[in-house]
Design a protein around this motif. Structure first.
Motif, mmCIF file in Angstrom:
data_model
loop_
_atom_site.group_PDB
_atom_site.id
_atom_site.type_symbol
_atom_site.label_atom_id
_atom_site.label_comp_id
_atom_site.label_asym_id
_atom_site.label_seq_id
_atom_site.Cartn_x
_atom_site.Cartn_y
_atom_site.Cartn_z
ATOM 1 N N ARG A 13 0.847 -1.068 -0.052
ATOM 2 C CA ARG A 13 0.175 -0.043 0.029
ATOM 3 C C ARG A 13 0.948 1.233 -0.013
ATOM 4 N NH1 ARG A 13 -2.460 -3.907 -0.857
ATOM 5 N NH2 ARG A 13 -4.308 -4.525 0.086
ATOM 6 N N SER A 14 0.616 2.160 -0.944
ATOM 7 C CA SER A 14 1.679 3.434 -1.048
ATOM 8 C C SER A 14 0.982 4.455 -1.616
ATOM 9 C CB SER A 14 2.811 2.926 -1.941
ATOM 10 O OG SER A 14 2.272 2.862 -3.451
ATOM 11 N N ASP A 15 1.544 5.798 -1.071
ATOM 12 C CA ASP A 15 1.122 6.907 -1.506
ATOM 13 C C ASP A 15 2.405 7.678 -2.030
ATOM 14 O OD1 ASP A 15 -1.629 6.764 -0.921
ATOM 15 O OD2 ASP A 15 -1.340 7.400 1.027
ATOM 16 N N TRP A 16 2.287 8.432 -3.172
ATOM 17 C CA TRP A 16 3.289 9.176 -3.413
ATOM 18 C C TRP A 16 3.046 10.369 -4.066
ATOM 19 C CZ3 TRP A 16 7.476 6.009 -3.496
ATOM 20 C CH2 TRP A 16 7.437 4.552 -3.536
ATOM 21 N N ALA A 17 4.103 11.269 -4.485
ATOM 22 C CA ALA A 17 3.954 12.565 -4.896
ATOM 23 C C ALA A 17 2.924 13.606 -4.020
ATOM 24 C CB ALA A 17 3.245 12.781 -6.257
ATOM 25 N N ASP A 18 3.330 13.506 -2.753
ATOM 26 C CA ASP A 18 2.584 14.413 -1.631
ATOM 27 C C ASP A 18 1.091 13.951 -1.557
ATOM 28 O OD1 ASP A 18 5.082 15.667 -1.003
ATOM 29 O OD2 ASP A 18 4.511 17.201 -2.569
ATOM 30 N N GLY A 19 0.767 12.525 -1.673
ATOM 31 C CA GLY A 19 -0.611 11.945 -1.564
ATOM 32 C C GLY A 19 -1.354 12.181 -2.934
ATOM 33 N N ARG A 20 -0.774 12.727 -4.060
ATOM 34 C CA ARG A 20 -1.457 12.749 -5.309
ATOM 35 C C ARG A 20 -1.557 11.364 -6.155
ATOM 36 N NH1 ARG A 20 -2.995 17.969 -6.624
ATOM 37 N NH2 ARG A 20 -1.999 19.519 -5.422
ATOM 38 N N VAL A 21 -0.866 10.459 -5.736
ATOM 39 C CA VAL A 21 -0.596 9.038 -6.469
ATOM 40 C C VAL A 21 -1.114 8.056 -5.464
ATOM 41 C CG1 VAL A 21 0.582 7.491 -7.936
ATOM 42 C CG2 VAL A 21 0.515 9.934 -8.330
ATOM 43 N N ARG A 22 -1.897 7.377 -5.554
ATOM 44 C CA ARG A 22 -1.755 6.297 -4.718
ATOM 45 C C ARG A 22 -1.621 5.195 -5.468
ATOM 46 N NH1 ARG A 22 -6.451 5.743 -0.174
ATOM 47 N NH2 ARG A 22 -4.721 7.088 0.894
ATOM 48 N N LEU A 23 -0.909 3.803 -5.233
ATOM 49 C CA LEU A 23 -0.799 2.754 -5.783
ATOM 50 C C LEU A 23 -0.752 1.666 -4.640
ATOM 51 C CD1 LEU A 23 -0.355 1.268 -8.426
ATOM 52 C CD2 LEU A 23 2.342 1.292 -8.030
ATOM 53 N N ASN A 24 -1.889 0.659 -5.037
ATOM 54 C CA ASN A 24 -2.016 -0.568 -4.098
ATOM 55 C C ASN A 24 -2.152 -1.816 -4.894
ATOM 56 O OD1 ASN A 24 -2.354 1.159 -1.935
ATOM 57 N ND2 ASN A 24 -4.584 1.192 -2.076
ATOM 58 N N ALA A 25 -1.177 -3.089 -4.621
ATOM 59 C CA ALA A 25 -1.146 -4.111 -5.160
ATOM 60 C C ALA A 25 -1.315 -5.374 -4.303
ATOM 61 C CB ALA A 25 0.103 -4.328 -5.864
ATOM 62 N N THR A 26 -1.725 -6.300 -4.985
ATOM 63 C CA THR A 26 -2.138 -7.620 -3.862
ATOM 64 C C THR A 26 -1.909 -9.021 -4.874
ATOM 65 O OG1 THR A 26 -3.733 -6.523 -2.642
ATOM 66 C CG2 THR A 26 -3.787 -8.915 -2.593
ATOM 67 N N LEU A 27 -1.165 -9.736 -4.444
ATOM 68 C CA LEU A 27 -0.942 -10.958 -4.936
ATOM 69 C C LEU A 27 -1.377 -12.124 -4.057
ATOM 70 C CD1 LEU A 27 0.428 -12.833 -7.421
ATOM 71 C CD2 LEU A 27 2.412 -12.803 -6.064
ATOM 72 N N PHE A 28 -2.095 -13.190 -4.566
ATOM 73 C CA PHE A 28 -2.733 -14.103 -3.766
ATOM 74 C C PHE A 28 -2.756 -15.614 -3.999
ATOM 75 C CE2 PHE A 28 -6.307 -12.516 -6.052
ATOM 76 C CZ PHE A 28 -6.836 -13.393 -6.470
ATOM 77 N N HIS A 29 -2.755 -16.430 -3.271
ATOM 78 C CA HIS A 29 -2.857 -17.963 -3.758
ATOM 79 C C HIS A 29 -3.785 -18.328 -2.904
ATOM 80 C CE1 HIS A 29 -1.953 -21.742 -5.460
ATOM 81 N NE2 HIS A 29 -2.014 -22.278 -4.188
ATOM 82 N N THR A 30 -4.980 -19.090 -3.408
ATOM 83 C CA THR A 30 -6.113 -19.814 -2.301
ATOM 84 C C THR A 30 -6.290 -21.208 -2.665
ATOM 85 O OG1 THR A 30 -7.054 -17.438 -2.258
ATOM 86 C CG2 THR A 30 -8.331 -19.319 -1.597
#
Length: 511
Positions: free
Chosen positions: A293-310
């Motif tokens: 979970r990440s915020d960049w450019a003083d909060g103007r860009v948010r990038l979240n990624a999830t990898l899962f195996h069930t």
């Protein structure tokens, strides 16, 4: 639109009560009580053929009482946060089911003769089809799929104890561990109406009981003996473990392992006017996940990624019921092996200006059954390890654009456009897929491959005490079959079609 001859409305009456009590024992320890009670009474008429004739109709009624009590104790300090608790529940339920089979034919012997002598009944039948005389006698007489009126009672109770602790290994690294022990008992048995007291089965379909349908006894009037009970019980230990790392103020990553389950139980089918029980085991789910979970450019860009195996073990699915070579118009839950799913999800949000927002969400998914019982088949459709899950498109994505206009009087005007895409997918379990009965290429699933476009405009005054909106949904008028199933015994599709293009307005007040 349909030609169903049923006009009796379905009803669902639910009464609920919940009480939450919190007690701050110390500055760091809190005790919480959660009490809940639910009473529900439902009536549901099912016209399987949806025609103007009384071919096969079911009246299904249920009466359920449920009570639960949960206790949670929470506390902790700077380095450790913990939770411990216990949960208890108790449920009892009555279920009454009445089936009506070709009522017009049952009550008219001359019509029976005319049908059996018709050209359709005399013509050669395709392989696998029952002769008219066999089908008709089974429907009229005590065959496996004939008419019935059954009444059953079931009890379920159990408890769970659970706990979880989060330990700050450092200022930026947290370890969380949790465990839950579940114990459950189920029991069910047949009940019998009391002559002159219990409301009898209505004389024909499209009617309700006249009187109390539930008052009954477990003593079989045919032999004076109590009905056989069908007790089942199971216990399940599940756990959770996660490690979270806060790399800096804008970036967090984690790895986790968690378990869950669907309860075991008993399916019931009425065969030759007798309630027949089919127990099934709990299904266990194990999920492995890595994410950021990440915020960049003083909060103007948010990038979240999830990898899962069930991984699913003893997975539960609906299946057909076959008795003496005949498929009954009913479905039962059963255990059908193991399965896996894995995928990745991305979420991107951009704020190029204070008034403009872009969001993109992408999901990629791969599913399949990995272990099947020897000789497992589902009607006409064999299961293989290439069989995909239901409701699981391999690709989904959405794009949204939102603009906020700040008006001179302090009001705001928000414009938003959303585009959503779903790849092809199967709507139902493999037992109930159309490819089992028709020559649909393997590359073509039952639904999906659809793009939905929505538009919304909203006005809100400076006081924000109301909001007025204009909206349009499914603007391209996509035709999408999004649920339902194809049942071979009927030869047609119990489908649910998504909403067409619509436009509307809404007004919301806040007090």
């Amino acid at each position: 639109e349909n030609r169903s001859n049923n006009t009796v409305p379905n009803h669902y009456i639910t009464e609920q009560l919940s009480i939450e009590t919190n007690w701050q024992l110390t500055d760091t320890v809190n005790l919480q009580f959660l009490t809940a009670s639910t009473d529900q009474d439902t009536t549901n008429y099912v016209d399987y053929d949806s025609s103007q004739y009384s071919l096969v109709e079911d009246m299904v009624r249920n009466k359920t009482n449920f009570f639960s009590q949960e206790v949670q104790l929470t506390g902790g300090g700077d380095r450790i946060q913990w939770l411990a608790g216990a949960y208890y529940w108790d449920q009892d339920a009555y279920a009454r089911g009445a089936r009506y089979i070709i009522e017009e034919i049952r009550q008219n012997p001359a019509l029976q003769t005319n049908i059996l002598n018709s050209a359709q009944c005399q013509a050669p039948l395709p392989a696998g089809y029952q002769a008219c005389s066999t089908t008709l006698s089974g429907a009229i007489g005590p065959g496996p799929s004939g008419p019935f009126d059954t009444l059953g009672y079931s009890e379920q109770d159990g408890y769970a104890i659970f706990g979880e602790v989060t330990i700050a290994l450092s200022d930026t690294l947290d370890l969380t561990a949790g465990v839950r022990q579940h114990e459950q008992d189920n029991n069910s048995w047949t009940m019998f109406p009391i002559a002159g007291v219990t409301a009898p089965k209505p004389a024909t379909t499209n009617m309700l009981h006249s009187g109390d349908p539930w008052v009954s006894t477990n003593i079989n009037p045919a032999n004076g003996q109590p009905s056989v009970q069908n007790p089942t019980s199971f216990d399940k230990l599940t756990s959770r473990l996660s490690l979270t790392k806060q790399f800096n103020d804008d970036l967090m990553g984690y790895v986790s392992y968690s378990e869950g389950f669907n309860s075991g139980g008993t399916s019931v089918a009425t065969i030759q006017n007798v309630r027949t029980y089919f127990p099934f085991e709990p299904s266990t789910l194990k999920n492995y996940e890595v994410g950021m979970r990440s915020d960049w450019a003083d909060g103007r860009v948010r990038l979240n990624a999830t990898l899962f195996h069930t991984v699913w073990e003893d997975i539960q699915a609906l299946g057909a019921v076959v008795v003496d070579g005949l498929q009954l118009p009913t479905l039962l839950t059963r255990n059908i092996g193991e399965a896996e799913a894995e995928g990745v999800e991305f979420e991107l949000t951009l704020l190029p200006t204070e008034n403009l927002l872009f969001n993109v969400n992408i999901g990629l998914l791969d599913t399949g059954y990995t272990e099947l019982p020897v000789g497992q088949t589902s009607g006409h459709l064999p299961w293989t390890t290439d069989t995909e899950f239901q409701q699981a498109p391999d690709t989904t994505y959405s794009i949204g654009i939102q603009h906020t206009a700040n008006l001179e009087n302090g009001a705001t005007w928000v414009s938003r456009l959303d585009y959503n895409y779903q790849a092809q997918f199967w709507r139902s379990d493999p037992f109930l897929r159309m490819s089992g009965y028709q020559g649909i290429p393997a590359s073509e699933d039952e639904s999906g491959d659809s793009s939905i476009l929505n538009l919304r405009f909203s006005y809100q005054p400076a006081e924000a005490n109301y909001e007025f909106s204009l909206f349009g949904t499914n603007l391209t008028n996509e035709y999408l079959i999004n649920s339902g199933f194809f049942h071979g015994i009927w030869g047609f599709d119990f489908a649910t079609v998504a909403r067409p293009r619509e436009a509307g307005a809404s007004l919301t007040f806040r007090f």
